[in-house]
Write a protein that holds these residues in place. Sequence first.
Motif, PDB file in Angstrom:
ATOM      1  N   ASP A 189       0.816  -1.214   0.000  1.00  0.00           N
ATOM      2  CA  ASP A 189       0.000   0.000   0.000  1.00  0.00           C
ATOM      3  C   ASP A 189       0.850   1.265   0.000  1.00  0.00           C
ATOM      4  N   SER A 196     -13.373   2.682  -2.126  1.00  0.00           N
ATOM      5  CA  SER A 196     -12.893   1.440  -1.513  1.00  0.00           C
ATOM      6  C   SER A 196     -14.009   0.431  -1.268  1.00  0.00           C
ATOM      7  N   SER A 243      -8.352  -2.644  -2.243  1.00  0.00           N
ATOM      8  CA  SER A 243      -6.931  -2.419  -1.971  1.00  0.00           C
ATOM      9  C   SER A 243      -6.528  -1.015  -2.400  1.00  0.00           C
ATOM     10  N   ASP A 244      -5.926  -0.270  -1.486  1.00  0.00           N
ATOM     11  CA  ASP A 244      -5.518   1.104  -1.773  1.00  0.00           C
ATOM     12  C   ASP A 244      -4.579   1.164  -2.971  1.00  0.00           C
ATOM     13  N   ARG A 269      -6.275   0.534  -6.248  1.00  0.00           N
ATOM     14  CA  ARG A 269      -7.148   1.627  -6.662  1.00  0.00           C
ATOM     15  C   ARG A 269      -6.325   2.764  -7.273  1.00  0.00           C
ATOM     16  N   ASP A 320     -11.632   8.316  -2.823  1.00  0.00           N
ATOM     17  CA  ASP A 320     -10.863   8.198  -1.582  1.00  0.00           C
ATOM     18  C   ASP A 320      -9.453   7.685  -1.852  1.00  0.00           C
ATOM     19  N   PRO A 321      -8.602   8.517  -2.502  1.00  0.00           N
ATOM     20  CA  PRO A 321      -7.226   8.068  -2.703  1.00  0.00           C
ATOM     21  C   PRO A 321      -6.541   7.924  -1.343  1.00  0.00           C
ATOM     22  N   PRO A 322      -5.656   6.933  -1.194  1.00  0.00           N
ATOM     23  CA  PRO A 322      -4.945   6.801   0.080  1.00  0.00           C
ATOM     24  C   PRO A 322      -4.111   8.047   0.346  1.00  0.00           C
ATOM     25  N   ASP A 370      -0.531   8.652  -0.848  1.00  0.00           N
ATOM     26  CA  ASP A 370      -0.244   8.797  -2.275  1.00  0.00           C
ATOM     27  C   ASP A 370      -0.631  10.157  -2.837  1.00  0.00           C
ATOM     28  N   ASN A 392     -12.916  -0.385   5.655  1.00  0.00           N
ATOM     29  CA  ASN A 392     -13.021   0.201   4.309  1.00  0.00           C
ATOM     30  C   ASN A 392     -14.079   1.299   4.256  1.00  0.00           C
ATOM     31  N   ILE A 424     -11.350   7.190   6.125  1.00  0.00           N
ATOM     32  CA  ILE A 424      -9.972   7.282   5.657  1.00  0.00           C
ATOM     33  C   ILE A 424      -9.033   6.680   6.714  1.00  0.00           C
ATOM     34  N   ASN A 425      -8.276   5.668   6.299  1.00  0.00           N
ATOM     35  CA  ASN A 425      -7.313   4.982   7.173  1.00  0.00           C
ATOM     36  C   ASN A 425      -7.944   4.495   8.480  1.00  0.00           C
TER      37      ASN A 425
END
Lengths: 306, 531
Positions: free
Chosen positions: A266, B34, B236-237, B240, B254-256, B259, B378, B381-382
């Motif tokens: 990740d 997600s 999976s982040d 995605r 919802d981008p991780p 990133d 999911n 966020i986090n």
Amino acid sequence: MASRSALGRLLDSDVFHSFRGNPVVVVSAAITAIFVLAAVFAPFVTPYNPYDLAGLDLNDAFTPPAWTAEGSARFLLGTDDQGRDVLSTIVFGARVSLLVGFCAVLFAMTVGITLGLVSGYVGGAVESVIMRVADVQLTFPAILIALLIDGLARTALPRDLHSEIALYVVIFAIGIANWPQFARTVRGSTLVEKNKEYVQAARVIGLHPGLIMMRHVLPNVLGPVLVIATLSLGFAILAEATLSFLGVGVPPTRPSLGTLIRVGNDFLFSGEWWMTIFPGAALIILVLAVNLLGDWLRDALNPKLR
Amino acid sequence: MSLKRAYRAALLAGAMAIGLVAAAEAKPFRFSVSGDANTLDPHSQNAGQVTLILRQIYEPLILRGKKLEMIPGLATSWQSVEPNRWRFQLRRGVKFHDGSDFNADDVVFSIKRALLPTSNYSIYVDTVADAVRVDDHTVDIVTRIPDPILPDKLSSVFMMDKEWSEKNNALRPQNTREREEMFTVRNTNGTGPYRLTSRESDVRTELARVDSWWGWENKGLNDGNVTQITFRPVGSDATRVAALLSGEVDFVLDPPLQDVARLKQSLRVLEGPEVRTIFFAMDMHRDELLYSDVKGKNPLKDIRVRKALYHAIDSNAIHTRVMRGQSIPTGTFFPPQVNGYIKSEDVRLAYDVERAKKLLAEAGYPNGFEITLDCPNNRYINDEQICQAVVAMWTRIGVRAKLNAMPLATFFPKIQKDDSSLYLLGWGVPTYDALYSFQSLLQSRDGQPGNGIWNYGRYSYAEMDRLINIMKTELDSAKRTAAINAALKIYREDVPHIPLHHQMIPWAMRQTVNTVHMANNQLEVKWVKVD
């Protein structure tokens, strides 16, 4: 005296000479030994216990490896997103990976040898049934079988139990995926052995078939089994890593190398490469070493190749 | 010969022109988040991942504009004709996707459906006593008490077709707690700009533009040109983000967070705060917790234990490490955008491990205790990483929390059965008024519509209930604000939750995608323009 002569015999054997004469194999054996020893004594050889939550500090999270500019000497290979030392998690992860690998192979061996002996010695309908089942299973990739069993077990068992029994489920799934190879090999060797004079003699004096299989046939078919077991160990470790990478293996609370690679994955895009590269490298080195050992053992035990 | 060639060239040019027109017209838009919606029933799950899909298909009486202001939707105008009666004029000529007409009967049906026990939208119609058809295009909504914010609330209630629901045996909302199977779970019939063309749960949902939608002509209502929507949840982040970078999807809601910096280099990232607060809630009702080793008493009923858990959390470390700065740590449970917020009550208990240990010892748990923390993995966020970090922090004061992280499809039914001792929840405020949060999360669950419907710890405090009741009916805004402030003070002092932070919500998209960033974290595809 007896043990010394056994050791002496071993040191003087063809197998040992072939071992000594092959540096690649010596290195592989050394690497495997280091992994096994580190895994067994993990709590004593790692700088930290990564799963002692009280010892974690979130402020240490994402520390790069020690040799980089922002690295810290406290964490040789850096830390993960929760502040765990990556080196320590790898050693603890290898412990889980090896445990699953050994247990799965042991399980596959037990099932495979038993069914192989029985079908080879008894023959007839029993043999046909067992071997056809093995044949059918061999047409599927082993990892697929493992995934199937793992998925079935997860649906069948209550959710609350999952994290506790996940390890056993994975062992069972990989073990079941692997037994046909053992069964086929053992059956082949048994078919050869059962017509030899010493088995005929044992039968004539009226020994129980079970006793004949265990005492007389089994020791003589173990050579090839050993080779398959070593090669299967590599497969089992990889299979476990694959399952864990897909998120259906061992839970993140007790991560194996595969789980570590998945979690680290990740953070690959964001430049925190050390969280997934190092566990990945450890996995490759371990499996490569085990497979090289297995290859060598196969050649060394095969008189035709000498 | 040359004539033939010219004829051929003309034919070719014509074909190309047609091809170009067709290419200009087809504007597919593929987006990913997600987690998938666990139902498509318009009234059974009031959760962001569900309304994200529903709002493309169904419409409420009142829509929200780009700045979340109220704008006419299926109702063209509304007014309070009596203190307890709101009158809505309905839009004429609106059709459902199956071709039937939208009229007053559908509104009456939908409002009443949202009031039924299996509805998760009762918070929006809590004051409603009755919905009455005046004529084909006029509806009166009668409230039990004067309700100044009824239109704000109705902007979250989707309208269904009465005949369609009758025909398909969907007169009441699906029961998500029992994971009931109903026609409305997989089939839709709205009035909105897009209609469902195919649905495969957790894999792919396809929507197609409804050319006859009434709002396409109105530029204040849409700004988009998308003809085909493909929604693909990717858990999976990394996968995605990879899908976005490789052009497999056009938009990720919802981008991780880790990133975002990288995505900004090559893609468009819209950043902004969300009206959503993350906090821990806990069982303060049972005399013995379901998931703890403390027997015979409930440690969470003791305010010293709640404060100890609070003091043990290093919110700054979570802000910088887990959230990468994309959060606003808070001591209260709704952000400044919400009416009623005051800075003076937004104060966290300090991060102080020694103080936490002392409080635990005073409460009679010098060696801490064991408890299970339920956490979605999911939804927010986090979310799982936050839980992991907090579990480690609590370990340092001796509280051995066992983390039970699960996907939202398992998490929500579990907490909605009151089957949790301690859980992480995120709460958004679609009405932009404090009452919504207070009433849903903290009012005693007394069976009245909306009261405590998300109060799964069953917190109950008489003074809090009294203040919330004032917020519901007080028309004098100064007195109402005073009640909200007093309730916020109780919130800070009585610690019914352990607040954590307000979420920031970066949206990531390809350079060719233009849209409006909405603080409710709800993408409206009708605003999306693909170049």
